[in-house]
Enzyme design. Structure first.
Site, PDB file in Angstrom:
ATOM      1  N   GLY A  86       0.776  -1.413  -0.040  1.00 10.32           N
ATOM      2  CA  GLY A  86       0.003   0.083   0.026  1.00 10.32           C
ATOM      3  C   GLY A  86       0.880   1.255  -0.023  1.00 10.32           C
ATOM      4  N   LYS A 133       3.228  -1.155  -9.863  1.00  9.13           N
ATOM      5  CA  LYS A 133       3.388   0.382  -9.912  1.00  9.13           C
ATOM      6  C   LYS A 133       4.762   0.802  -9.774  1.00  9.13           C
ATOM      7  CE  LYS A 133       4.876   0.434  -5.500  1.00  9.13           C
ATOM      8  NZ  LYS A 133       6.265   1.275  -5.042  1.00  9.13           N
ATOM      9  N   SER A 186       9.753   8.281  -3.587  1.00  7.60           N
ATOM     10  CA  SER A 186       9.555   7.016  -3.992  1.00  7.60           C
ATOM     11  C   SER A 186      11.234   6.917  -4.836  1.00  7.60           C
ATOM     12  CB  SER A 186       8.781   6.925  -5.281  1.00  7.60           C
ATOM     13  OG  SER A 186       8.844   5.761  -6.209  1.00  7.60           O
ATOM     14  N   ARG A 187      11.548   5.489  -4.544  1.00  8.66           N
ATOM     15  CA  ARG A 187      13.097   5.354  -5.097  1.00  8.66           C
ATOM     16  C   ARG A 187      12.778   5.038  -6.744  1.00  8.66           C
ATOM     17  NH1 ARG A 187      15.853   1.047  -0.964  1.00  8.66           N
ATOM     18  NH2 ARG A 187      16.253   2.331   0.568  1.00  8.66           N
TER      19      ARG A 187
END
Length: 328
Positions: free
Chosen positions: A135, A190, A253-254
């Site tokens: 999530g 994603k 976010s990496r």
């Protein structure tokens, strides 16, 4: 399933430390296992992870390098990279009791086998109860106690509910599900879309392009998920749309930051900056699986081609924009 009073977290990185903090705040006795000697020493002596500076471990967290000690917990969170999960679970399997829940907290697909995280757990530890936690959640937010909602899925609804209850605290709200495959697919897919979104941002193509990329990326996520048996409501939930929205909008976010570097013209090796971008591993596997089911995924194809050096960023963007027009 009986209530869970103790939880082990395998992996003392940023995400593992954050989840250990959460479990302790939820009132569980927590054992945090760290393989790396330097980080384990830092966790034990300074009560702080090298990967999450400024966050002091809760008093209820015990740090260990003894896997057998961690294996005695009622449930175990596996917070290790997707590509080493099998190795860790294989070592853990002889040490755990029957029907111990093993919760994968990585988002990816295994190279070579195309196995999802819970499938790896089922193969490597056949007596365990596989589950998945996924999530929209950044380690720094969770560790600081900022409001976060995730999904925990297991094949048995009672197991999923018990795990959600065990991890629930004032700021961390787990929803439970039995759609294990859907939750895993959302998290893995994603990652690739976040790289694509990062490329758009790094190339300075504008907010309109970023919104379009994210939206069409979600279309691919749904196509792929339903082809592999995911429920549509899961794709629209926290582990699908929720995670995608978060990871396609911020350099935290990496995968997004990796894509930004590619968009700025950096090479794949340079863009990685020594940090794991799971989407780079997932992209070619995702594409192989999509082709096996005849699922059209042009954004994923573009990302995979860029990563493999088969095309440039500008050429890939041009190819996407010149695809035949179609109904939405």
């Amino acid at each position: 399933m009986t209530s869970i009073s103790s939880i082990a977290v395998l992996g003392g990185g940023a995400w593992g430390t954050a989840l250990a903090q959460t479990a302790a705040r939820a009132g569980r006795a927590v054992t945090l296992w760290e393989h790396d000697a330097t980080n384990a020493q830092q966790l034990q002596s300074a009560r702080e992870s090298l990967y999450l500076p400024g966050v002091t471990l809760e008093p209820a967290i015990k740090v260990t390098r003894d896997l057998a000690e961690a294996a005695r917990a009622d449930a175990i969170l596996l917070v290790v990279p997707a590509q080493v999960l099998r190795q860790v679970v294989t070592s853990l399997a002889p040490l755990i009791g029957a029907q111990t829940p093993l919760i994968a907290c990585a988002k990816g697909i295994e190279h070579g086998t195309h196995k999802f995280m819970t499938e790896i757990i089922a193969e490597a530890a056949p007596n365990a109860l596989p589950a998945i936690l996924s999530g929209p959640s950044f380690a720094a937010d969770v560790a600081r106690g900022l409001p976060t909602a995730v999904t925990i899925a297991a094949a048995d609804a009672a197991v999923a509910q018990a795990l959600a209850q065990a991890m629930n605290c004032g700021s961390f709200r787990p929803y439970h599900s039995t759609d294990v495959r859907g939750v895993e697919l959302g998290g893995a897919t994603k990652n690739v879309m976040a790289i694509a979104a990062g490329i758009v941002e790094g190339r300075k193509l504008g907010a309109s392009a970023l919104a379009a990329m994210t939206t069409r990326g979600f279309v691919e996520l749904v196509r792929f998920g339903t082809a592999y048996g995911a429920r549509i409501e899961t794709m629209h939930g926290l582990s699908g749309l929720g995670d995608l929205t978060m990871c396609c909008s911020t350099p935290q976010s990496r995968n997004f930051s990796f894509g930004m570097a590619l968009g700025r013209g950096e090479s794949v090796a340079t863009a990685a900056h020594g940090k794991l971008a799971e989407g780079a591993f997932t992209a070619p596997v995702l594409l192989e699986m999509a082709r096996a089911k005849h699922v059209e995924m042009p954004i994923s194809e573009a990302v995979a081609a860029i990563l493999e050096g088969q095309t440039t960023v500008d050429a890939a963007i041009g190819a996407l924009l010149t695809r035949p027009l179609k109904a939405e």
